[in-house]
Scaffold this motif. Sequence first.
Motif, PDB file in Angstrom:
ATOM      1  N   TYR A  90      51.457  23.374  43.244  1.00  0.00           N
ATOM      2  CA  TYR A  90      50.431  24.340  43.555  1.00  0.00           C
ATOM      3  C   TYR A  90      50.501  25.631  42.784  1.00  0.00           C
ATOM      4  N   LYS A  91      49.424  25.820  41.757  1.00  0.00           N
ATOM      5  CA  LYS A  91      49.510  26.981  40.994  1.00  0.00           C
ATOM      6  C   LYS A  91      48.397  28.348  41.405  1.00  0.00           C
ATOM      7  N   PHE A  92      48.987  29.634  41.661  1.00  0.00           N
ATOM      8  CA  PHE A  92      47.798  30.579  41.827  1.00  0.00           C
ATOM      9  C   PHE A  92      48.051  31.806  41.150  1.00  0.00           C
ATOM     10  N   SER A  93      47.119  32.476  40.991  1.00  0.00           N
ATOM     11  CA  SER A  93      47.197  33.793  40.200  1.00  0.00           C
ATOM     12  C   SER A  93      46.165  34.781  40.855  1.00  0.00           C
ATOM     13  N   VAL A  94      45.956  36.026  40.286  1.00  0.00           N
ATOM     14  CA  VAL A  94      45.280  37.020  40.756  1.00  0.00           C
ATOM     15  C   VAL A  94      44.270  37.379  39.667  1.00  0.00           C
ATOM     16  N   VAL A  95      43.014  37.631  39.714  1.00  0.00           N
ATOM     17  CA  VAL A  95      42.160  38.018  38.535  1.00  0.00           C
ATOM     18  C   VAL A  95      41.575  39.355  38.986  1.00  0.00           C
ATOM     19  N   ARG A  96      41.374  40.038  37.932  1.00  0.00           N
ATOM     20  CA  ARG A  96      40.842  41.372  38.118  1.00  0.00           C
ATOM     21  C   ARG A  96      39.840  41.905  37.023  1.00  0.00           C
ATOM     22  N   ASN A  97      38.855  42.680  37.601  1.00  0.00           N
ATOM     23  CA  ASN A  97      37.674  43.094  36.921  1.00  0.00           C
ATOM     24  C   ASN A  97      38.498  43.732  35.533  1.00  0.00           C
ATOM     25  N   PRO A  98      37.978  43.054  34.318  1.00  0.00           N
ATOM     26  CA  PRO A  98      38.679  43.842  33.095  1.00  0.00           C
ATOM     27  C   PRO A  98      38.624  45.372  32.741  1.00  0.00           C
ATOM     28  N   TRP A  99      37.497  45.947  32.921  1.00  0.00           N
ATOM     29  CA  TRP A  99      37.473  47.382  32.964  1.00  0.00           C
ATOM     30  C   TRP A  99      38.503  48.030  33.949  1.00  0.00           C
ATOM     31  N   ASP A 100      38.569  47.520  34.949  1.00  0.00           N
ATOM     32  CA  ASP A 100      39.578  48.138  35.975  1.00  0.00           C
ATOM     33  C   ASP A 100      41.150  47.887  35.499  1.00  0.00           C
ATOM     34  N   ARG A 101      41.265  46.744  34.800  1.00  0.00           N
ATOM     35  CA  ARG A 101      42.504  46.422  34.420  1.00  0.00           C
ATOM     36  C   ARG A 101      42.959  47.425  32.953  1.00  0.00           C
ATOM     37  N   LEU A 102      41.899  47.810  32.328  1.00  0.00           N
ATOM     38  CA  LEU A 102      41.877  48.526  31.280  1.00  0.00           C
ATOM     39  C   LEU A 102      42.512  50.192  31.636  1.00  0.00           C
ATOM     40  N   VAL A 103      41.566  50.320  32.500  1.00  0.00           N
ATOM     41  CA  VAL A 103      41.763  51.889  33.066  1.00  0.00           C
ATOM     42  C   VAL A 103      43.216  51.888  33.789  1.00  0.00           C
ATOM     43  N   SER A 104      43.626  50.920  34.651  1.00  0.00           N
ATOM     44  CA  SER A 104      45.007  50.885  35.018  1.00  0.00           C
ATOM     45  C   SER A 104      46.041  50.967  34.101  1.00  0.00           C
ATOM     46  N   GLU A 105      45.666  50.352  32.784  1.00  0.00           N
ATOM     47  CA  GLU A 105      46.690  50.152  31.925  1.00  0.00           C
ATOM     48  C   GLU A 105      46.744  51.557  31.045  1.00  0.00           C
ATOM     49  N   TYR A 106      45.502  52.121  30.833  1.00  0.00           N
ATOM     50  CA  TYR A 106      45.605  53.585  30.236  1.00  0.00           C
ATOM     51  C   TYR A 106      46.403  54.416  31.083  1.00  0.00           C
ATOM     52  N   SER A 107      46.087  54.532  32.388  1.00  0.00           N
ATOM     53  CA  SER A 107      46.641  55.290  33.340  1.00  0.00           C
ATOM     54  C   SER A 107      48.321  55.274  33.348  1.00  0.00           C
ATOM     55  N   TYR A 108      48.532  53.863  33.363  1.00  0.00           N
ATOM     56  CA  TYR A 108      49.883  53.573  33.433  1.00  0.00           C
ATOM     57  C   TYR A 108      50.849  54.252  31.985  1.00  0.00           C
ATOM     58  N   LEU A 109      50.198  53.977  30.799  1.00  0.00           N
ATOM     59  CA  LEU A 109      50.575  54.551  29.614  1.00  0.00           C
ATOM     60  C   LEU A 109      50.809  55.916  29.480  1.00  0.00           C
ATOM     61  N   LEU A 110      50.010  56.776  30.110  1.00  0.00           N
ATOM     62  CA  LEU A 110      49.857  58.240  30.111  1.00  0.00           C
ATOM     63  C   LEU A 110      51.055  58.547  31.087  1.00  0.00           C
ATOM     64  N   ARG A 111      51.275  57.738  32.202  1.00  0.00           N
ATOM     65  CA  ARG A 111      52.580  58.069  32.916  1.00  0.00           C
ATOM     66  C   ARG A 111      54.155  57.832  32.100  1.00  0.00           C
ATOM     67  N   VAL A 112      54.014  56.707  31.528  1.00  0.00           N
ATOM     68  CA  VAL A 112      55.422  56.205  30.843  1.00  0.00           C
ATOM     69  C   VAL A 112      55.696  56.621  29.626  1.00  0.00           C
ATOM     70  N   ARG A 113      54.795  56.870  28.902  1.00  0.00           N
ATOM     71  CA  ARG A 113      54.645  57.445  27.519  1.00  0.00           C
ATOM     72  C   ARG A 113      54.321  58.968  27.292  1.00  0.00           C
ATOM     73  N   PRO A 114      54.993  59.958  27.678  1.00  0.00           N
ATOM     74  CA  PRO A 114      54.687  61.323  27.583  1.00  0.00           C
ATOM     75  C   PRO A 114      54.333  61.591  26.279  1.00  0.00           C
ATOM     76  N   GLY A 115      54.465  61.099  25.392  1.00  0.00           N
ATOM     77  CA  GLY A 115      53.867  61.369  23.918  1.00  0.00           C
ATOM     78  C   GLY A 115      52.384  61.187  23.815  1.00  0.00           C
ATOM     79  N   LEU A 116      52.021  60.218  24.412  1.00  0.00           N
ATOM     80  CA  LEU A 116      50.533  59.826  24.404  1.00  0.00           C
ATOM     81  C   LEU A 116      49.734  60.995  25.183  1.00  0.00           C
ATOM     82  N   ARG A 117      50.521  61.365  26.156  1.00  0.00           N
ATOM     83  CA  ARG A 117      49.797  62.470  26.851  1.00  0.00           C
ATOM     84  C   ARG A 117      49.872  63.820  26.184  1.00  0.00           C
ATOM     85  N   LYS A 118      50.792  64.150  25.439  1.00  0.00           N
ATOM     86  CA  LYS A 118      50.827  65.415  24.552  1.00  0.00           C
ATOM     87  C   LYS A 118      49.775  64.949  23.580  1.00  0.00           C
TER      88      LYS A 118
END
Length: 133
Positions: free
Chosen positions: A60-88
């Motif tokens: 049995y295989k399962f996975s989660v799918v997410r709205n692509p725009w929400d995924r991109l916004v999430s990744e953008y927010s994540y990068l700004l948190r973990v890579r301070p240089g991008l925030r600067k």
Amino acid sequence: MISFKYKCVFIAVPKTGTRAISRFLRSTAREDESTLYKGYRSHMRLGKIIGKFPETEDWYKFSVVRNPWDRLVSEYSYLLRVRPGLRKEKLTFREFLLECKGHGKLYTNHIKPHVFFYNHRSPIDRFIRFENL
């Protein structure tokens, strides 16, 4: 995650609640029911999982799918948190999107389409919408 006891595979697509779901699955397992095995890495493609663990092909295989725009916004927010240089640099969301579109340095597994992780002949039994978690 792979559970040999329950014969199931969770295909973990980045930015779809993977960490929370993995934590939950681990918390429900008894100590003698390991759900992570040597050779398994988070966010592995289905084909690689089956290549390393051939017995899982019919499980049995399962996975989660997410709205692509929400995924991109999430990744953008994540990068700004973990890579301070991008925030600067004051990287705007538009600049982030253009960088990703051109497959630049910010184009990672975290924003590849869902199908990248499922691209295998073995079908997924259940897709769960992130918005319904």
